[in-house]
Scaffold this motif. Structure first.
Motif, PDB file in Angstrom:
ATOM      1  N   PRO A   1       0.805  -1.224   0.000  1.00 50.74           N
ATOM      2  CA  PRO A   1       0.000   0.000   0.000  1.00 50.74           C
ATOM      3  C   PRO A   1       0.841   1.279   0.000  1.00 50.74           C
ATOM      4  O   PRO A   1       0.291   2.368  -0.126  1.00 50.74           O
ATOM      5  CB  PRO A   1      -0.790  -0.110   1.312  1.00 50.74           C
ATOM      6  CG  PRO A   1       0.088  -0.915   2.210  1.00 50.74           C
ATOM      7  CD  PRO A   1       0.837  -1.876   1.310  1.00 50.74           C
ATOM      8  N   ARG A   2       2.168   1.139   0.140  1.00 55.67           N
ATOM      9  CA  ARG A   2       2.980   2.345   0.336  1.00 55.67           C
ATOM     10  C   ARG A   2       3.185   3.149  -0.938  1.00 55.67           C
ATOM     11  O   ARG A   2       3.740   4.247  -0.903  1.00 55.67           O
ATOM     12  CB  ARG A   2       4.327   1.951   0.965  1.00 55.67           C
ATOM     13  CG  ARG A   2       4.162   1.501   2.410  1.00 55.67           C
ATOM     14  CD  ARG A   2       5.429   0.874   2.948  1.00 55.67           C
ATOM     15  NE  ARG A   2       5.720  -0.392   2.293  1.00 55.67           N
ATOM     16  CZ  ARG A   2       6.726  -1.197   2.637  1.00 55.67           C
ATOM     17  NH1 ARG A   2       7.524  -0.853   3.644  1.00 55.67           N
ATOM     18  NH2 ARG A   2       6.926  -2.336   1.992  1.00 55.67           N
TER      19      ARG A   2
ATOM     20  N   ALA B   1      -0.534   5.952   1.417  1.00 57.94           N
ATOM     21  CA  ALA B   1       0.160   4.711   1.771  1.00 57.94           C
ATOM     22  C   ALA B   1      -0.771   3.698   2.415  1.00 57.94           C
ATOM     23  O   ALA B   1      -0.357   2.903   3.257  1.00 57.94           O
ATOM     24  CB  ALA B   1       1.365   4.997   2.678  1.00 57.94           C
TER      25      ALA B   1
ATOM     26  N   LEU C   1       6.389  -8.177   3.072  1.00 58.53           N
ATOM     27  CA  LEU C   1       6.919  -7.023   2.338  1.00 58.53           C
ATOM     28  C   LEU C   1       8.199  -6.504   2.967  1.00 58.53           C
ATOM     29  O   LEU C   1       8.387  -6.613   4.188  1.00 58.53           O
ATOM     30  CB  LEU C   1       5.869  -5.930   2.282  1.00 58.53           C
ATOM     31  CG  LEU C   1       4.630  -6.307   1.471  1.00 58.53           C
ATOM     32  CD1 LEU C   1       3.607  -5.189   1.504  1.00 58.53           C
ATOM     33  CD2 LEU C   1       4.997  -6.648   0.039  1.00 58.53           C
TER      34      LEU C   1
ATOM     35  N   PRO D   1      10.363  -4.331   4.989  1.00 57.88           N
ATOM     36  CA  PRO D   1       9.935  -3.343   5.993  1.00 57.88           C
ATOM     37  C   PRO D   1      10.400  -1.950   5.608  1.00 57.88           C
ATOM     38  O   PRO D   1      11.374  -1.777   4.892  1.00 57.88           O
ATOM     39  CB  PRO D   1      10.632  -3.804   7.275  1.00 57.88           C
ATOM     40  CG  PRO D   1      11.096  -5.194   7.019  1.00 57.88           C
ATOM     41  CD  PRO D   1      11.314  -5.295   5.536  1.00 57.88           C
ATOM     42  N   GLY D   2       9.712  -0.971   6.117  1.00 56.01           N
ATOM     43  CA  GLY D   2      10.102   0.409   5.864  1.00 56.01           C
ATOM     44  C   GLY D   2       8.909   1.318   6.013  1.00 56.01           C
ATOM     45  O   GLY D   2       7.864   1.083   5.427  1.00 56.01           O
ATOM     46  N   ALA D   3       9.076   2.347   6.840  1.00 60.00           N
ATOM     47  CA  ALA D   3       8.017   3.329   7.008  1.00 60.00           C
ATOM     48  C   ALA D   3       8.265   4.439   6.012  1.00 60.00           C
ATOM     49  O   ALA D   3       9.366   4.964   5.940  1.00 60.00           O
ATOM     50  CB  ALA D   3       8.033   3.869   8.428  1.00 60.00           C
ATOM     51  N   VAL D   4       7.259   4.786   5.233  1.00 58.11           N
ATOM     52  CA  VAL D   4       7.394   5.953   4.373  1.00 58.11           C
ATOM     53  C   VAL D   4       7.057   7.171   5.218  1.00 58.11           C
ATOM     54  O   VAL D   4       6.629   7.050   6.361  1.00 58.11           O
ATOM     55  CB  VAL D   4       6.499   5.817   3.117  1.00 58.11           C
ATOM     56  CG1 VAL D   4       6.967   4.635   2.282  1.00 58.11           C
ATOM     57  CG2 VAL D   4       5.055   5.688   3.484  1.00 58.11           C
TER      58      VAL D   4
ATOM     59  N   ALA E   1       2.427  -0.350   8.426  1.00 57.05           N
ATOM     60  CA  ALA E   1       3.563   0.447   7.959  1.00 57.05           C
ATOM     61  C   ALA E   1       3.285   1.950   7.988  1.00 57.05           C
ATOM     62  O   ALA E   1       4.080   2.726   7.471  1.00 57.05           O
ATOM     63  CB  ALA E   1       4.020   0.020   6.558  1.00 57.05           C
TER      64      ALA E   1
ATOM     65  N   MET F   1       9.988  -6.136  11.923  1.00 59.07           N
ATOM     66  CA  MET F   1       9.086  -6.172  10.769  1.00 59.07           C
ATOM     67  C   MET F   1       7.956  -5.149  10.878  1.00 59.07           C
ATOM     68  O   MET F   1       7.077  -5.115  10.014  1.00 59.07           O
ATOM     69  CB  MET F   1       8.471  -7.571  10.639  1.00 59.07           C
ATOM     70  CG  MET F   1       9.491  -8.701  10.551  1.00 59.07           C
ATOM     71  SD  MET F   1      10.708  -8.442   9.228  1.00 59.07           S
ATOM     72  CE  MET F   1       9.677  -8.776   7.788  1.00 59.07           C
TER      73      MET F   1
ATOM     74  N   ARG G   1       7.882  -1.515  11.405  1.00 56.70           N
ATOM     75  CA  ARG G   1       8.121  -0.065  11.378  1.00 56.70           C
ATOM     76  C   ARG G   1       6.837   0.670  10.990  1.00 56.70           C
ATOM     77  O   ARG G   1       6.032   0.098  10.262  1.00 56.70           O
ATOM     78  CB  ARG G   1       9.188   0.269  10.316  1.00 56.70           C
ATOM     79  CG  ARG G   1      10.456  -0.525  10.449  1.00 56.70           C
ATOM     80  CD  ARG G   1      11.431  -0.034   9.400  1.00 56.70           C
ATOM     81  NE  ARG G   1      12.391  -1.081   9.063  1.00 56.70           N
ATOM     82  CZ  ARG G   1      13.350  -0.938   8.148  1.00 56.70           C
ATOM     83  NH1 ARG G   1      13.472   0.195   7.490  1.00 56.70           N
ATOM     84  NH2 ARG G   1      14.177  -1.912   7.896  1.00 56.70           N
ATOM     85  N   PRO G   2       6.684   1.925  11.343  1.00 58.72           N
ATOM     86  CA  PRO G   2       7.483   2.737  12.256  1.00 58.72           C
ATOM     87  C   PRO G   2       7.131   2.436  13.718  1.00 58.72           C
ATOM     88  O   PRO G   2       6.307   1.561  13.978  1.00 58.72           O
ATOM     89  CB  PRO G   2       7.088   4.160  11.864  1.00 58.72           C
ATOM     90  CG  PRO G   2       5.669   4.033  11.431  1.00 58.72           C
ATOM     91  CD  PRO G   2       5.567   2.681  10.772  1.00 58.72           C
TER      92      PRO G   2
ATOM     93  N   ALA H   1      11.120   6.172  12.578  1.00 60.32           N
ATOM     94  CA  ALA H   1      10.987   5.321  11.388  1.00 60.32           C
ATOM     95  C   ALA H   1      11.798   4.038  11.432  1.00 60.32           C
ATOM     96  O   ALA H   1      11.407   3.045  10.822  1.00 60.32           O
ATOM     97  CB  ALA H   1      11.368   6.113  10.141  1.00 60.32           C
TER      98      ALA H   1
END
Lengths: 348, 348
Positions: A66-67, A72, A339, A341-344, B89, B281, B283-284, B292
């Motif tokens: 969804p990001r 997002a 997916l 990982p990572g926060a936008v 996320a 897994m 974040r954030p 983040a």
């Protein structure tokens, strides 16, 4: 419409004992079906759009991620949900920021067999659909390529996936390649059904009621449009050949269909013929989701397209056939990928 | 904080050769870890909330079904996404009709081990959380029990699932039973990790850097709160023991935490301690998703909770340990169920 091999089978049957006649009729039905329909291929790769393991892996992640969209919080899988066989059980979905989509979600399963994409055929193929969706104001909300790619660059796990999928390109992270990767993934999503086993010669794959339904589906004339590998999705057709469709469906507003794309008066109320594969799992029906159940949809189609009033018994048989177009959900669709990982950036 | 068995191990080690000392240190570390943490149970059933196959099957369908909410387009899995280990996320999710949720999504994985639910502990257990969510204006938008049950009665496949899950009840389709079924499903969602294998006695389940990180995690004082089966989620704690948290996180607005629930001045900026299982897994981080990355989150916690400035090497080791709290996604969560077909009324 009657083809020569069927005539021979019928003539042969007339000179044999009744039991043999029944078997001959069954053989004739199968033979006729094999002329009208084709079984699903193993996948839907083409010379222009090949499938590689790496592209499918990347495309599957992007499909569920969804990001990429403006807030997002919506992915391809928000509308094309595995739990509903690639649809969302709504008449029409809501896109980003509560923006309404104009038409019902067509399933993405087996969609690579379709001659064009979307109800009005305004997407030439799966890749074109994905490409346009990525910056559509309703589907994505992102203003341009840069905005989408900015999101991906903030998720460290994506760069190696793009590199692996497009090894010869110095800058593989592009909208075109997102489209190719998601397209490659979607071209793996085929759902072979009992009807495919029947087409391969196994009579018993369809119960008696479904075989009767198939015969009625052919003889009523449904196969004029719903034929080929997709049991549909091979041509355009006016919705409402013998009667305005909205009188049967209660549709409001009335959709002009492909006319709004081409401005050709001959395209008024013309839509892509829907594939009937998995149709029993993808309620509600038609371009606006105006009809809730399959028996009702079958009756509406017979009435407005063919001028036929189907009784309940005939409808039941045809539905029994259509239910055998349901295949197994592909495992790489039913199961979500983990997916990267990572926060936008926080959405303000 | 140092416990007797560790002292004995250390003293013993001092009188042996260096290689033996290393091994003895490793044994002491394992022993200490076994006193502080517990491995995950097979499931999270309790006497009050038993797990049955039928309840889990029903609960799993309901968890993934968007048709219960006001516009039939958001399910539990919209925020608790398998692809993100039960989170989304985002810093904070958007609920129905674009209504903002006030806090970050905590994962539903292993959540049955938590002593209370939600950041402020205003849900007593999983079943209470589901029950309240079903008519929450943000999560569901449905006004009352009748509105939710009306939706379910329009999907023919649900009645037999409720009957099977609650066989002794004449009218099993209730919010209470939805909550029990979804709770039963969620109580199966455990994610045993390499750390659990380590706690069972297998040193090699943690690489050397992760064991060093575990030691630093213990000796820095993180385990004062992050202990037990959840590596957290066993108590309340003020966020910002030695320094206001928002000075380190940049949080805006500043959340008063449990104070807003109890009005007790002692609860100002108090939150449920988060479980660190699968933290790499998800974040954030923190109640508002204001940070983040995991290394940054570890440094913030050391600083505001313990008054410790962690250097990059120590942070890396602790992160190496935390990454070993990631387990496999449960198969019945990673794979979406095929939902009973049925279109609910068109949304106008």
């Amino acid at each position: 419409m009657v083809k020569l091999p069927l005539c021979i089978a019928v003539i042969t049957a007339a000179f044999t004992i009744p039991l043999m006649a029944a078997a001959a009729d069954e053989d004739a039905l199968l033979k006729q079906a094999q002329e009208i329909f084709q079984p699903l291929p193993k996948d839907m790769a083409t010379a222009e759009f090949p499938i590689t393991r790496e592209r499918v892996e990347l495309g599957r992640s992007l499909f569920f991620d969804p990001r990429l969209t403006i807030d997002a919080n919506m992915s391809c899988s928000s509308c094309h949900q595995p739990a509903f066989y690639g649809t969302d059980a709504l008449p029409k979905p809501t896109g980003v920021r509560q923006r309404p989509h104009p038409r019902h979600v067509p399933t993405n399963l087996n969609a690579g067999t379709s001659f064009v994409i979307h109800w009005r055929g305004d997407r030439t193929n799966l890749e074109d659909q994905v490409f346009q969706a990525l910056t559509s104001p309703i589907t994505s909300g992102q203003p341009d390529e840069k905005a989408v790619i900015d999101r991906l660059t903030r998720i460290p796990g994506y760069a190696p996936l793009f590199k692996a999928a497009f090894p010869d390109e110095p800058q593989p992270m592009t909208l075109r390649n997102i489209a190719k990767a998601v397209g490659a993934y979607e071209r793996t999503l085929v759902t072979p059904s009992p009807f495919d086993a029947y087409l391969a010669g196994n009579h018993e794959a369809l119960p008696a009621a479904a075989r009767t339904g198939l015969e009625k589906f052919i003889n009523t004339g449904c196969v004029a449009c719903h034929n080929g590998v997709g049991v549909g999705s091979g041509m355009y057709q006016k919705f409402g050949v013998v009667e305005d469709y909205w009188k049967a469906t209660g549709s409001d507003p009335i959709d002009k269909g492909r006319f709004d794309v081409t401005k050709d008066p001959g395209d008024l109320h013309v839509f892509r013929v829907a594939s009937l594969r998995n149709v029993a799992m993808t309620r509600p029906y038609f371009h606006d989701g105006s009809v809730a159940t399959l028996p009702e949809a079958v009756k509406v189609m017979a009435r407005v397209q063919l001028g036929v009033t189907l009784n309940d018994a005939d409808t039941r048989d045809i539905v029994a056939f259509l239910e055998r177009l349901t295949g197994e959900l592909p495992a790489n669709f039913a199961t979500a990928p983990v997916l990267p990982p990572g926060a936008v950036a926080p959405v303000k």
